[in-house]
Design a protein around this motif. Structure first.
Motif, PDB file in Angstrom:
ATOM      1  N   VAL A  40       0.808  -1.226   0.000  1.00 19.40           N
ATOM      2  CA  VAL A  40       0.000   0.000   0.000  1.00 19.40           C
ATOM      3  C   VAL A  40       0.842   1.277   0.000  1.00 19.40           C
ATOM      4  CG1 VAL A  40      -2.094  -0.978   1.004  1.00 19.40           C
ATOM      5  CG2 VAL A  40      -0.250  -0.232   2.511  1.00 19.40           C
ATOM      6  N   GLU A  45      -3.245   0.481  -6.307  1.00 18.24           N
ATOM      7  CA  GLU A  45      -3.758  -0.854  -6.617  1.00 18.24           C
ATOM      8  C   GLU A  45      -3.705  -1.114  -8.125  1.00 18.24           C
ATOM      9  OE1 GLU A  45      -7.396  -1.824  -4.753  1.00 18.24           O
ATOM     10  OE2 GLU A  45      -7.319  -3.911  -5.432  1.00 18.24           O
ATOM     11  N   ARG A 149      -1.930  -6.163  -0.420  1.00 20.07           N
ATOM     12  CA  ARG A 149      -3.220  -6.213  -1.127  1.00 20.07           C
ATOM     13  C   ARG A 149      -3.647  -7.628  -1.513  1.00 20.07           C
ATOM     14  NH1 ARG A 149      -1.796  -1.015  -3.426  1.00 20.07           N
ATOM     15  NH2 ARG A 149      -3.108   0.621  -2.550  1.00 20.07           N
TER      16      ARG A 149
END
Ligand code: SAM
Ligand code: SF4
Length: 345
Positions: A40, A45, A149
């Motif tokens: 992150v 993303e 993620r």
């Protein structure tokens, strides 16, 4: 007088000396901007990765690295993105290994997230790699999946076991994230002690847009973290240095080294011995500055290394004195626009 002075061109003995008197002994090379994780603090993303044609091919990477070795660089670190996801990357390690054999290079090493280490650890050893840096911010599988993620902690742990089995020494790099992993510090220290790993904490650096949560909320000054660690562990400062932004202490209870990389709270520039090459052949003379030199054009312009060597020397001749990282409430935007995965950590 020349902006840059150096001795004995091409002997591999005398290093390039930058305008501030610092010898350049260390090149970090990002071999890809791609990664199989999306930490992150490092990437958004959805990232747009570079077109493959923009990247130096493996032969070109070998040429550039070898030119630096000729110019006195004694340590190469291969990084990324995730270096071990680059196709056929072991070919590059094998090629660069010849500089270890000849004695022109002291160390060839890699920074990795360890997801591919089970596959490559033994081959890395065979190429002459003796130490690896593995980035791991948490020992909690759910938190690991959150930070990366979608990563699986188990894959990383298996990679670490494979590295140990292959004989590789391991240093864990953990980014200190306020409210995310700062409750795990003691556990990480004990775990590294049991497994014989050194450990380094890194402050979040303002590099590249990451989307969502700002780094201001993740930022945890390591001076605060160190204070907390010292309530449980006995730290003795040691002189050990890699010429970079890390300061080291010995943890008396475990006998392992503990490093603190604090680019935001301390100025480490006066001892800086390194430069960084991106996967597209851009040479950054300072992690915290945007000035860079294109080495891809000279590599592609000629089969001989003359123009490349000239371009490298010209670039070192304008290595800046220091950086201007700031995270504060007035400046929320990244201090430099590129991501760490472009320049390599
Ligand atoms: N993928 C490999 C890995 O994770 O080890 C190599 C590349 S990664 C960019 C190198 C290091 O940079 C990692 O230790 C990572 O935690 C760190 N890093 C990435 N973005 C950062 C940021 N914004 N601030 C501080 N460290 C960062
Ligand atoms: Fe990938 Fe390393 Fe960045 Fe994580 S820190 S997203 S593993 S490049």
């Amino acid at each position: 007088m020349d902006m840059m002075s150096r001795g004995d061109k091409g002997s591999g003995q005398a290093p390039m000396i930058d305008p501030h008197g610092r010898p350049i002994r260390y090149l970090r090379v990002s071999v890809t901007d791609r990664c199989d994780l999306r930490c992150v603090y490092c990437m958004a993303e959805t990232m747009t990765f570079l077109p493959k044609a923009d990247l130096l091919n493996l032969e070109e990477l070998d040429r550039v690295c070898s030119a630096f070795v000729r110019l006195g660089v004694r340590k190469l670190r291969i990084t990324g993105g995730e270096p071990l996801v680059r196709r056929n990357i072991m070919w590059l390690f094998q090629r660069l290994g010849r500089h270890l054999e000849s004695g022109a290079l002291d160390e060839l090493t890699v920074t990795t997230n360890a997801t591919q280490l089970s596959k490559h650890a033994a081959a890395l050893w065979d190429c002459g790699v003796r130490r690896v840096n593995v980035s791991l911010d948490t020992l909690d599988p759910d938190k690991f999946a959150e930070i990366t993620r979608w990563g699986k902690l188990d894959t990383v742990l298996k990679g670490l076991d494979a590295a140990t089995e292959a004989g590789l020494a391991i240093k864990i790099n953990a980014v200190a994230l306020k409210g995310v992993n700062d409750d795990e510090t003691d556990r990480m220290i004990a775990w590294c002690g049991e497994r014989g790993y050194d450990l380094t904490f890194i402050e979040v650096m303002p590099m590249g847009e990451i989307g969502g949560d700002s780094r201001l909320s993740q930022y945890l000054p390591l001076s605060v973290l160190r204070g907390r660690i010292q309530q449980t562990w006995t730290l003795t400062d040691i002189d050990y240095t890699s010429g970079g932004p890390a300061r080291y202490a010995q943890i008396e209870e475990t006998g392992r080294k503990l490093g603190f990389i604090t680019p935001l709270t301390h100025n480490f520039c006066e001892s800086c011995n390194r430069v960084r090459l991106t996967c597209t052949g851009q040479l950054y003379m300072c992690l915290g500055q945007d000035d860079h030199a294109d080495l891809r054009a000279p590599v592609r312009a000629a089969d001989d290394d003359g123009p490349l060597i000239d371009a490298i020397e010209e670039a070192i001749g304008r290595k800046p004195k220091g950086h201007d990282f700031v995270i504060d409430r007035r400046r929320r935007a990244p201090a430099v626009a590129r991501h760490m995965s472009v320049t390599g950590g």
